[in-house]
Motif scaffolding. Structure first.
Motif, mmCIF file in Angstrom:
data_model
loop_
_atom_site.group_PDB
_atom_site.id
_atom_site.type_symbol
_atom_site.label_atom_id
_atom_site.label_comp_id
_atom_site.label_asym_id
_atom_site.label_seq_id
_atom_site.Cartn_x
_atom_site.Cartn_y
_atom_site.Cartn_z
ATOM 1 N N LEU A 1 41.226 45.215 30.520
ATOM 2 C CA LEU A 1 39.931 44.701 30.959
ATOM 3 C C LEU A 1 39.980 44.357 32.432
ATOM 4 O O LEU A 1 41.047 44.105 33.000
ATOM 5 C CB LEU A 1 39.502 43.488 30.136
ATOM 6 N N THR A 2 38.824 44.369 33.033
ATOM 7 C CA THR A 2 38.678 43.998 34.429
ATOM 8 C C THR A 2 37.478 43.077 34.566
ATOM 9 O O THR A 2 36.642 42.982 33.672
ATOM 10 C CB THR A 2 38.477 45.228 35.330
ATOM 11 N N GLY A 3 37.411 42.395 35.694
ATOM 12 C CA GLY A 3 36.292 41.513 35.972
ATOM 13 C C GLY A 3 36.023 41.481 37.464
ATOM 14 O O GLY A 3 36.622 42.243 38.239
ATOM 15 N N ASP A 4 35.147 40.576 37.857
ATOM 16 C CA ASP A 4 34.848 40.417 39.276
ATOM 17 C C ASP A 4 35.857 39.519 39.978
ATOM 18 O O ASP A 4 35.974 39.554 41.210
ATOM 19 C CB ASP A 4 33.445 39.829 39.440
ATOM 20 N N ALA A 5 36.562 38.695 39.209
ATOM 21 C CA ALA A 5 37.592 37.805 39.763
ATOM 22 C C ALA A 5 38.583 37.486 38.663
ATOM 23 O O ALA A 5 38.265 37.552 37.465
ATOM 24 C CB ALA A 5 36.971 36.524 40.321
ATOM 25 N N VAL A 6 39.778 37.146 39.074
ATOM 26 C CA VAL A 6 40.851 36.775 38.142
ATOM 27 C C VAL A 6 41.403 35.428 38.577
ATOM 28 O O VAL A 6 41.660 35.206 39.765
ATOM 29 C CB VAL A 6 41.980 37.827 38.120
ATOM 30 N N VAL A 7 41.584 34.521 37.612
ATOM 31 C CA VAL A 7 42.263 33.254 37.863
ATOM 32 C C VAL A 7 43.563 33.254 37.079
ATOM 33 O O VAL A 7 43.559 33.387 35.849
ATOM 34 C CB VAL A 7 41.404 32.040 37.446
ATOM 35 N N LEU A 8 44.669 33.122 37.780
ATOM 36 C CA LEU A 8 45.990 33.073 37.157
ATOM 37 C C LEU A 8 46.386 31.619 36.970
ATOM 38 O O LEU A 8 46.439 30.851 37.928
ATOM 39 C CB LEU A 8 47.012 33.793 38.045
#
Length: 486
Positions: free
Chosen positions: A122-129
């Motif tokens: 999956l992908t998104g507009d932003a990722v928070v780790l």
């Protein structure tokens, strides 16, 4: 493969990790009207800090800290239709999809040891780790004996099953290592029936004073918490011994006794101060190691101390990738909540000068000073290697001893991590260096800096995955809501 359930205008934020930082990020992003996908490897939300009791047991808030904050966060996420929660989701890799700015998350969903996990991406507009950290335990002779456990493992068992390590009622347990985390470990064990013989803190009074006193005005907010732990230690008659360390553990089928000695400011054992204690278990934690495999895979730059480098808005060196919590610095749950709130707000499209972030930035400044104090007061001293013998195991998975590492360094004339790993197999076992890696690096660099660019945390496959699972992976799989908080 991407999910297509969000509106075309709503930002989609992928959050990896559902401890304090991840939950706060999810809540903040939802408040900014983003759609979120929250992924965690555990069956339920909360991470290691808010570990749940076994399903057959009722919740016991006396073993939790700030439990109401967790329940509020969980409710706000669970009740929001823009939130997708995936539990038992193992992010096994992060890569790049051609033409996209943000990384692609490779996910295996299902019980970690189960044969039927579903693989998807999956992908998104932003990722928070927000992948957190795990205990670091420095090796000592006998640390591989059954009954020698990390502080985090002991506390997890107490919270989940309400039993103590040690294998019997009123088990004799010693808590040792360094840092404020020793206090909640000891009080949790006492609450579930252990006879805690003492807390042995390697930092000396002089070193703790140098670390804590200069920042005392900034730390007043933590005083009630500290007072509470000290009161519980007193109630259970648990002595606190600064400037002491466990030098060795002895036993047959399990640990039976330990040797404790005074140490100096650099953690070097003081000759003639050794004494033995009969024990059923010893819980040892010398701080924490950030879990940075996924940030490295995403291309995030690290600091010299090997945390994820972030700016004031928790932005990493990679566009639209944010990091929060213990992977940016070991600062505790309160700092993780603050950083998660900042990261989630900006990942959802907020601005760093938005008024609602003012309180979070003020709290972060105070909590940064707390983290500075912990580093200065309880950071690992250089003298701990004096308690090693040639027979002390460094890598438990591959049974590589300190003597073997030292011989490899002498034989190869190298100070390269890669050369030592290949010549000894240290760090190449099932845990892939998660337990021994930082220790191995310190031993190699004792005579000078590492001579190669190898990094123990660089693992393109972040968690184990079967070849059969990889064979089933296709490019056109679509992810749906594959889990929910219990």
């Amino acid at each position: 493969m991407t999910a297509g359930r969000q509106s075309s205008t709503r930002r989609r934020v992928i959050i990896i990790g559902a401890g304090p930082a991840g939950l706060a990020a999810a809540d903040a992003a939802l408040r900014r009207a983003a759609a979120i996908v929250l992924i965690d490897s555990a069956p339920r939300l909360g991470g290691q800090f808010w570990r749940h009791p076994s399903p057959t047991l009722d919740a016991d808030e006396s073993l939790q800290h700030n439990w109401s904050r967790f329940t509020d966060l969980r409710s706000s996420i669970r009740d929001n239709p823009a939130a997708e929660v995936i539990t038992e989701g193992q992010v096994w890799a992060i890569d790049r999809e051609p033409g996209r700015r943000t990384p692609r998350i490779q996910l295996a969903t299902g019980p970690v040891d189960g044969p039927g996990r579903e693989l998807s991406s999956l992908t998104g507009d932003a990722v928070v780790l927000a992948t957190g950290a795990h205990d670091r335990t420095l090796p000592f002779p006998g640390w591989d004996l059954p009954g020698v456990v990390t502080g985090g493992a002991a506390q997890a068992i107490a919270k989940a099953d309400r039993i103590s390590v040690g294998g019997r009622d009123r088990a004799r347990v010693v808590v040792a290592g360094a840092g404020p985390f020793l206090l909640p470990v000891a009080t949790s064990l006492a609450a579930v029936g252990a006879r805690v013989l003492g807390v042995y803190e390697a930092a000396t009074i002089r070193r703790m004073s140098r670390g804590w006193l200069p920042r005392a005005p900034w730390l007043a907010g933590k005083s009630p918490e500290l007072t509470g732990y000290l009161a519980r230690l007193a109630r259970h008659r648990i002595p606190y011994h600064p400037g002491h360390a466990v030098l060795r553990a002895d036993g047959d089928d399990r640990v039976r006794r330990i040797t404790i000695a005074r140490v100096d400011d650099d953690w070097r054992p003081v000759a003639g101060t050794e004494r033995q204690l009969e024990v059923d278990a010893v819980c040892v934690s010398h701080g924490f190691t950030p879990r940075v495999e996924l940030p490295i895979a995403a291309g995030c730059r690290l600091t010299p101390e090997r945390f994820v480098q972030v700016d004031a808005g928790q932005r990493t060196s990679v566009d639209d990738v944010y990091a929060a919590g213990e992977i940016t610095r070991i600062g505790g749950a309160d700092a993780a909540l603050v950083e998660g709130g900042i990261a989630g707000h900006l990942a959802a499209g907020g601005a760093i000068n938005d008024a609602e972030l003012g309180g979070l930035f003020a709290a972060k400044r105070r909590l940064d000073r707390l983290a500075d104090s912990v580093d200065d007061a309880h950071g690992i001293g250089t003298g701990w290697t004096d308690w090693l013998t040639d027979e002390t195991l460094i890598c438990r998975c591959e049974e590589v001893t300190n003597g073997r590492v030292r011989s490899a360094l002498e034989a190869t004339g190298s100070r390269g991590l890669r050369a030592v790993k290949l010549s000894t197999r240290a760090g190449l076992g099932p845990c892939q260096g998660r337990i021994c890696g930082r220790t191995l690096e310190q031993l190699i660099s004792a005579g000078g800096p590492l001579t190669d660019d190898a990094v123990i945390d660089r693992r393109p496959i972040a968690t184990p995955i079967r070849f059969g699972e990889l064979a089933r992976l296709t490019d056109d799989q679509e992810i749906d809501n594959q889990g929910s908080d219990q």
